[in-house]
Design a protein around this motif. Structure first.
Motif, mmCIF file in Angstrom:
data_model
loop_
_atom_site.group_PDB
_atom_site.id
_atom_site.type_symbol
_atom_site.label_atom_id
_atom_site.label_comp_id
_atom_site.label_asym_id
_atom_site.label_seq_id
_atom_site.Cartn_x
_atom_site.Cartn_y
_atom_site.Cartn_z
ATOM 1 N N GLU A 93 -1.492 -17.278 -18.295
ATOM 2 C CA GLU A 93 -1.801 -15.677 -18.776
ATOM 3 C C GLU A 93 -2.007 -14.906 -17.265
ATOM 4 N N ILE A 94 -1.518 -13.527 -17.405
ATOM 5 C CA ILE A 94 -1.829 -13.023 -16.198
ATOM 6 C C ILE A 94 -3.203 -12.187 -16.347
ATOM 7 N N ASN A 95 -4.164 -12.578 -15.733
ATOM 8 C CA ASN A 95 -5.421 -11.796 -15.751
ATOM 9 C C ASN A 95 -6.071 -11.791 -14.533
ATOM 10 N N PRO A 96 -6.010 -10.896 -13.550
ATOM 11 C CA PRO A 96 -6.492 -11.056 -12.221
ATOM 12 C C PRO A 96 -7.906 -10.900 -12.377
ATOM 13 N N VAL A 153 -6.354 -8.511 -2.272
ATOM 14 C CA VAL A 153 -5.057 -7.980 -2.489
ATOM 15 C C VAL A 153 -4.358 -8.273 -3.805
ATOM 16 N N CYS A 154 -3.976 -7.268 -4.403
ATOM 17 C CA CYS A 154 -3.123 -7.269 -5.678
ATOM 18 C C CYS A 154 -1.489 -7.342 -5.371
ATOM 19 N N ASN A 155 -0.926 -8.412 -5.724
ATOM 20 C CA ASN A 155 0.368 -8.514 -5.643
ATOM 21 C C ASN A 155 1.112 -7.904 -6.609
ATOM 22 N N VAL A 156 1.946 -6.996 -6.548
ATOM 23 C CA VAL A 156 2.523 -6.487 -7.630
ATOM 24 C C VAL A 156 4.187 -6.667 -7.401
ATOM 25 N N ASP A 157 5.070 -5.970 -8.591
ATOM 26 C CA ASP A 157 6.564 -6.224 -8.383
ATOM 27 C C ASP A 157 6.876 -4.938 -7.736
ATOM 28 N N GLU A 158 8.170 -4.708 -7.246
ATOM 29 C CA GLU A 158 8.475 -3.728 -6.802
ATOM 30 C C GLU A 158 8.528 -2.205 -7.584
ATOM 31 N N GLU A 159 8.757 -2.574 -8.734
ATOM 32 C CA GLU A 159 8.851 -1.430 -9.745
ATOM 33 C C GLU A 159 7.207 -0.685 -9.846
ATOM 34 N N MET A 183 -8.552 -10.550 21.629
ATOM 35 C CA MET A 183 -8.271 -11.244 20.431
ATOM 36 C C MET A 183 -8.707 -10.243 19.286
ATOM 37 N N GLY A 184 -7.882 -10.464 18.159
ATOM 38 C CA GLY A 184 -8.414 -9.620 16.868
ATOM 39 C C GLY A 184 -9.262 -10.261 16.187
ATOM 40 N N PHE A 185 -8.831 -10.771 15.056
ATOM 41 C CA PHE A 185 -9.769 -11.468 13.866
ATOM 42 C C PHE A 185 -9.059 -12.404 13.364
ATOM 43 N N LYS A 186 -9.657 -13.219 12.299
ATOM 44 C CA LYS A 186 -8.927 -14.152 11.572
ATOM 45 C C LYS A 186 -9.346 -14.571 10.428
ATOM 46 N N CYS A 187 -8.192 -14.300 9.442
ATOM 47 C CA CYS A 187 -8.193 -14.227 7.939
ATOM 48 C C CYS A 187 -7.612 -15.143 7.257
ATOM 49 N N GLY A 188 -8.250 -15.738 6.375
ATOM 50 C CA GLY A 188 -8.039 -16.846 5.450
ATOM 51 C C GLY A 188 -7.671 -16.111 4.052
ATOM 52 N N ILE A 189 -6.429 -16.799 3.497
ATOM 53 C CA ILE A 189 -5.952 -16.319 2.357
ATOM 54 C C ILE A 189 -6.115 -17.326 1.078
ATOM 55 N N VAL A 190 -6.860 -16.690 0.122
ATOM 56 C CA VAL A 190 -7.095 -17.704 -0.996
ATOM 57 C C VAL A 190 -6.760 -17.057 -2.173
ATOM 58 N N GLY A 191 -6.221 -17.856 -3.296
ATOM 59 C CA GLY A 191 -6.085 -17.502 -4.614
ATOM 60 C C GLY A 191 -5.514 -18.735 -5.247
ATOM 61 N N LEU A 195 -6.201 -12.971 -3.008
ATOM 62 C CA LEU A 195 -4.905 -12.485 -3.704
ATOM 63 C C LEU A 195 -4.832 -13.121 -4.964
ATOM 64 N N VAL A 196 -4.519 -11.997 -5.798
ATOM 65 C CA VAL A 196 -4.361 -12.161 -7.072
ATOM 66 C C VAL A 196 -2.918 -11.548 -7.542
ATOM 67 N N ARG A 197 -2.478 -12.308 -8.598
ATOM 68 C CA ARG A 197 -1.211 -11.895 -9.303
ATOM 69 C C ARG A 197 -1.336 -10.739 -10.252
#
Length: 359
Positions: free
Chosen positions: A119-122, A200-206, A1-9, A104-106
């Protein structure tokens, strides 16, 4: 087994899109409205490892078994969730058993995707996540102490809980001076504020390669934290491609590693994990252990009885096994070592355990 990870945001930051990409599934609904995820989504993914691929080929194994990571995606948090805003915070219970948490932040602009705060403010988003997690943990500790009317807690346990409660009320996520007993008591409660985290910072492709003002603000504010920059939309596209197409696509956009590989690397480092291998004709398999694990405890990951019946371990580095092609050839070239109970397992070890038979 590896590990268990939760995703919040917060809602609409790309949690479900990221979950689907990481787990190569479409189990999580991704839509442009808040709270499209209500029930938790759980996905288990193999940890890719070229070393295991090579070992399996050399041993002509019938089976190849990777270690794995479990991801848990829960509903979005909003400011005031502890007081019932949005969907409240009850769903945080779904990630109290995880080993680490992805915050996770936008970090992208888009007029087509709404933001719950308009408003986008991580940095504000991360503060909201932190506050709601702290308030949730405060509630858990207070209820635990209030229910102690039957004197089920020892004086030491009460002292630990009261000390943690005091730190949470001061807006402190961690207490760095916990000893083993304190950690055991707090981990038993599943407190989220003491769990290791990856931002984790979620960005656009650019902005995937160079980042942007949002990712820079996060890196400046949280310079001591693990931070991974990904584009959830790109990860989702990569998932749907065949291996050859995937390689070409990643090369075209200048991407060296997938988001999954980045998270695996940071997660293993954050949690101080190593991987060792077993390899033979029947199967080649990867096993996850904590760094500095002794050989008997590493053997117990395979079967609990291996620890008490441990005799010795025959060990060879993965590099030497691949170089010489088999354990027999490694032995002929003086690369196979006989290790006892005090041997500390190293990342990349190929191990053959010798144990006493048991009923």
């Amino acid at each position: 087994m590896g590990f268990k990870c939760g995703i919040v945001g917060l809602p609409n930051v790309g949690k479900s899109t990221l979950f689907n990409a990481l787990t190569a599934s479409k189990n999580a609904q991704a839509a442009n409205f808040p709270f499209c995820t209500i029930d938790p989504n759980i996905g288990i993914v193999d940890v890719p490892d070229e070393r295991l691929d090579k070992l399996s080929a050399l041993s002509k194994s019938k089976k190849k078994i990777f270690t794995n990571i479990t991801f848990v995606d829960i509903a979005g948090l909003v400011k005031g969730a502890s007081k019932g805003e949005g969907l409240g915070n009850k769903f945080l219970s779904h990630i109290r058993e995880v080993d680490a948490i992805i915050h996770l932040v936008r970090c992208f602009d888009s007029s087509e995707i709404t933001h719950v705060s308009s408003e986008i403010n991580p940095l504000n988003d991360l503060e909201t996540i932190k506050t709601e997690i702290l308030l949730s943990d405060i509630d858990i500790i207070q209820k635990k102490l209030e229910k102690n009317k039957k004197k089920l807690l020892s004086p030491k346990e009460i002292q630990i809980l009261e000390k943690k409660l005091e730190s949470l009320n001061k807006n402190e996520e961690h207490i760095n001076f916990f000893d083993g007993e304190e950690s055991k008591v707090l981990n038993h409660l599943g407190l989220l504020s003491v769990k290791p985290k990856i931002i984790v910072c979620n960005v656009d492709e650019e902005n995937l390669s160079s980042g942007n003002k949002y990712t820079e603000s996060v890196k400046n504010k949280f310079s001591n934290e693990k931070i991974v920059v990904i584009c959830a939309d790109i990860e989702d596209q990569i998932t749907g491609l065949e291996p050859e197409e995937r390689e070409t696509f990643m090369k075209d956009i200048g991407l060296n590693k997938t988001g999954l590989n980045k998270l695996i690397r940071e997660g293993y480092d954050l949690l101080n994990l190593d991987t060792y291998f077993t390899s033979g004709p029947e199967e080649s398999r990867a096993w996850t252990v904590k760094k500095n694990t002794l050989a008997p405890q590493a053997a117990a990951v395979i079967h609990t009885d291996f620890e008490k019946n441990f005799i010795r371990a025959e060990a060879v580095s993965c590099e030497d096994f691949i170089k010489y092609g088999s354990s027999e050839k490694c032995k002929e070239n003086g690369k196979l070592r006989i290790e006892g109970k005090d041997y500390i397992v190293k990342d990349g070890d190929v191990l053959f355990f010798r144990v006493n038979p048991w009923p």
